[in-house]
Each structure stands twice: as structure tokens, then as C-alpha cells.
Design a protein around this motif. Structure first.
Motif, short mmCIF file in Angstrom:
data_model
loop_
_atom_site.label_atom_id
_atom_site.label_comp_id
_atom_site.label_asym_id
_atom_site.label_seq_id
_atom_site.Cartn_x
_atom_site.Cartn_y
_atom_site.Cartn_z
N HIS A 113 0.82 -1.20 0.00
CA HIS A 113 0.00 0.00 0.00
C HIS A 113 0.86 1.26 0.00
N MET A 114 1.64 1.47 1.07
CA MET A 114 2.49 2.66 1.16
C MET A 114 3.92 2.35 1.58
N GLY A 115 4.23 1.07 1.70
CA GLY A 115 5.61 0.71 1.98
C GLY A 115 5.98 0.66 3.44
N ALA A 116 5.00 0.60 4.34
CA ALA A 116 5.33 0.45 5.76
C ALA A 116 5.93 -0.94 6.00
N HIS A 117 6.87 -1.02 6.95
CA HIS A 117 7.52 -2.29 7.27
C HIS A 117 6.58 -3.13 8.11
N LEU A 118 6.31 -4.36 7.67
CA LEU A 118 5.35 -5.21 8.36
C LEU A 118 5.82 -5.65 9.74
N ALA A 119 7.12 -5.56 10.01
CA ALA A 119 7.59 -5.90 11.35
C ALA A 119 7.12 -4.90 12.39
N GLU A 120 6.58 -3.75 11.95
CA GLU A 120 5.96 -2.80 12.86
C GLU A 120 4.53 -3.19 13.18
N GLY A 121 4.01 -4.19 12.46
CA GLY A 121 2.61 -4.59 12.64
C GLY A 121 2.44 -5.65 13.71
N LYS A 122 1.34 -6.41 13.60
CA LYS A 122 1.05 -7.42 14.60
C LYS A 122 0.50 -8.68 13.93
N VAL A 123 0.78 -9.81 14.57
CA VAL A 123 0.27 -11.09 14.10
C VAL A 123 -1.21 -11.19 14.42
N ASP A 124 -1.98 -11.65 13.43
CA ASP A 124 -3.44 -11.79 13.59
C ASP A 124 -3.81 -13.19 13.11
N GLY A 125 -3.96 -14.12 14.06
CA GLY A 125 -4.26 -15.50 13.69
C GLY A 125 -3.09 -16.12 12.94
N THR A 126 -3.34 -16.55 11.71
CA THR A 126 -2.26 -17.10 10.89
C THR A 126 -1.68 -16.06 9.94
N GLY A 127 -2.21 -14.82 10.00
CA GLY A 127 -1.73 -13.75 9.13
C GLY A 127 -1.08 -12.63 9.92
N ILE A 128 -0.85 -11.53 9.24
CA ILE A 128 -0.22 -10.37 9.86
C ILE A 128 -0.89 -9.10 9.35
N ARG A 129 -1.02 -8.11 10.24
CA ARG A 129 -1.61 -6.83 9.86
C ARG A 129 -0.56 -5.74 9.86
#
Length: 365
Positions: A65-81
Motif C-alpha cells: 500500500h504505502m511501503g510500511a515495514h510489516l515488522a511494525e505490525g502485529k500477528v493476527d491468527g495465521t496472518g499479519i496486519r
């Protein structure tokens, strides 16, 4: 040619090339369930997380979407947000939820196969694994206990660092080993090769007279190389073998980051656990003994095998082995197409350009 005026190679010691295969990314114990971590592996930025089922997932790091690093996100079930706008991606990298739209859009990240072995998380640098994870041949189907040794950096390519363990001559010149080392070679498959010592002797040495009664035939010393970047060494008397893994990865500028793993077969009960702690401690001492003395060489070396001798035969065989594998480009992980074509059309028995050098060594006096 990476070796300039020396032996001609296309991949070996090339600062921007590595072999497609399984490469060490993180320690398993450093990634808990529900945790995500950034990892830069062979020049590629990844977000590696352990989902709620305990499975490890490796995705390209930056949200489409805008290039944010996913390691700043959170695990959601079997996926990541993604932290920035809460887009969710599944374990295959597909976008499965865009909250502000209330529907899915066809956005996708590259995902990479992962596995865990010997306490490490490994990533396959391609779409589908073609070969197995690195393992100690004697322990292929054995449950093991492991302990981590040194984590280190060297100022040379992983290919160059690995040849130290099969540099037969340096055992005599650097480590004062009292017998001549001669290696027997066995190719397991395109991505794995073993070098085993076949010599016995050194009776004039008090050390060899002390330890040789514990060997049936010859001194046990064997190296198995995987993907040109990981090596497992097996050594010791017949009643107790020590196992050490050196797993390396290429850094920018043709340098190396490495992790040592000490390995032994799992033994039952409390006494087995205590015995394994002792064995792993001794294994570390053994590894430190062989590492002592020549480690500084790999901070200053400018590898260029200009004048190969008969004693360098195993090194040439390893260089040849690396040349037969599929090279990728550091950072992009793209295949080197001209070499990929050779590998496909000629198959596993392809004769590399450095074969003439191997023949010259065989004839050397």
C-alpha cells in the motif's frame, strides 16, 4: 570472473552472488508465538513471524500500500496486519482484508518457504524447496540437542571461509597436526558434498599415539557442505563423535555473518541431559581449538588461488561443486539466467570451467 587472474569462476567468491537454497535467518527461540521480527537476509528485507499455530512465515517486508515495514505490525491468527492502515496478509502474502474498503483487493507480497532445524529458522531463497535442510549425515534421522556457539563476522565471502576446514595443508602449517590429511569426496546431490579424511599415522607424535587406539581405521574427520554456505563437521574417536555446524550468510560487499551450532544426539532422562551438556561443552572446546590460530587470516585475506598445488585438490573440488549450483543475485534473489540455462540443459554432471585446474592439480608433483 570473481577470481580475477586466478582460477576462473562465475559464482565462487563473487560478492553479489550466492547459491539458491536453505539459509539461516533467526534463532528459533528468539521468535515467540505471535511475534514478528525484521530480518535482512542476503540483501532482502523480510518480516518473519510465528503465527498462532506456531508456524513460521517469511514475507517481503514492505506493505504494497504505502511501503510500511510489516515488522511494525502485529500477528493476527495465521496472518499479519500492517501497523499503518491495518491491511491484513495471509501466510502466502495475499491481502485478505482492507478495513477501510470492507473488501479484498488483489495485492500480494512475496512469501518464502521456511523450516526449523537445529534450533534455527531457515528460509528457502526460491519458490519451492528443491533439496533438504542442511544436516549432519550421521544424524540425519536422529533427534538432537543443540547449543549455540559463537556468532561472528568475517571480512571475506562465505565460500572462502568454508574452505578452511578442507585446506589439508594448513592443518600441518597452522595447527601442527602431525599427519598428512587426505580427503575422500562424495557428492550427496547437486547442493551437498562431503570431504572425509582417510589417513592414519603420526606415530612419532605422543598425541597421536594417545588417541589412535580409539580409532578402528583412520582419524575421523568429515565435512559436509550445503549450498556453498553451511558446513557440518564430524570428528572424534569411534565411541564418541562431536558435531559442529557453521552456517554462514553473505553480507554486503562480499563479507560473512556466521553462527556456530554445537550438536549431539538426544539422550534420555536427567542423566542423558547432564551428559549432553558435558558433551556440548567439550564440543565447544574442540571447535575453539580448531578455530584458534587462523581466524585472523579471514579478516585480511584477498582470496585468489593463482598457484594451486596437489595439496589444494579438495579446495578445487569444492569450488567446482559451487560452480555447478544455481546462483542468485544478492538483494533481488533473481537467478543468474545464463548459468541457470547451463544447469537445466546439461544437468548435474555439468563440467565447469575450472575442471582443467583440477586435472592440473591431480598431475602436480
Amino acid at each position: 570472473m570473481s577470481s580475477k587472474a586466478g582460477m576462473p569462476t562465475e559464482t565462487f567468491n563473487h560478492p553479489d552472488r550466492f547459491i539458491q537454497g536453505w539459509h539461516w535467518a533467526l534463532r528459533s527461540r528468539d521468535l515467540k508465538v505471535g511475534q514478528v521480527k525484521p530480518a535482512k537476509l542476503l540483501g532482502r528485507e523480510l518480516a518473519i513471524y510465528r503465527n498462532q499455530d506456531g508456524q513460521v512465515v517469511a514475507l517481503d517486508a514492505y506493505c504494497p500500500h504505502m511501503g510500511a515495514h510489516l515488522a511494525e505490525g502485529k500477528v493476527d491468527g495465521t496472518g499479519i496486519r500492517c501497523f499503518f492502515h491495518n491491511w491484513k496478509f495471509d501466510s502466502q502474502g495475499h491481502c485478505v482484508d482492507v478495513p477501510c474498503l470492507g473488501k479484498v483487493i488483489p495485492a500480494k507480497l512475496s512469501s518464502w518457504p521456511t523450516a526449523e532445524h537445529y534450533g534455527l529458522i531457515w528460509v528457502w531463497t526460491g519458490e519451492t524447496p528443491q533439496q533438504s535442510l542442511p544436516f549432519v549425515p550421521e544424524l540425519e534421522h536422529t533427534d538432537c540437542d543443540v547449543m549455540f556457539g559463537s556468532h561472528f563476522f568475517k571480512n571475506c565471502h562465505p565460500n572462502v571461509l568454508l574452505i578452511n576446514a578442507i585446506d589439508a595443508q594448513h592443518f600441518n602449517t597452522v595447527h601442527n597436526f602431525p599427519i598428512q590429511i587426505v580427503f575422500r569426496t562424495e557428492t550427496l546431490h547437486r547442493n551437498a558434498i562431503t570431504f572425509s579424511n582417510t589417513t592414519r599415522g603420526g606415530n612419532e607424535s605422543w598425541l597421536m599415539r594417545l588417541i589412535l587406539p580409539f580409532y578402528k581405521n583412520e582419524g575421523t574427520y568429515s565435512m559436509c557442505y550445503w549450498y556453498g554456505s553451511t558446513g557440518t563437521v564430524t570428528l572424534g574417536p569411534d565411541f564418541l563423535h562431536f558435531y559442529i555446524m557453521f552456517t554462514l550468510r553473505l553480507l554486503e560487499g562480499g563479507k560473512t555473518e556466521g553462527q556456530t551450532v554445537l550438536i549431539t544426539k538426544k539422550r534420555r532422562g536427567f542423566l542423558g541431559w547432564v551428559l549432553n551438556l558435558l558433551i556440548l561443552f567439550i564440543t565447544q572446546l574442540v571447535g575453539n581449538y580448531f578455530a584458534k590460530g587462523d581466524t585472523q587470516i579471514f579478516q585480511t585475506i584477498k582470496f585468489n588461488l593463482k598457484t594451486p598445488t596437489k595439496a589444494d585438490h579438495s579446495i578445487v573440488e569444492f569450488m567446482q561443486h559451487v560452480e555447478q549450483q544455481q546462483p542468485l543475485t544478492w538483494g533481488t534473489w533473481e537467478p543468474i539466467l545464463e548459468l541457470a540455462k547451463v544447469a537445466v540443459t546439461e544437468g548435474p554432471e555439468v563440467e565447469p570451467k575450472i575442471e582443467f585446474e583440477a586435472e592440473r592439480i591431480r598431475e602436480a608433483v
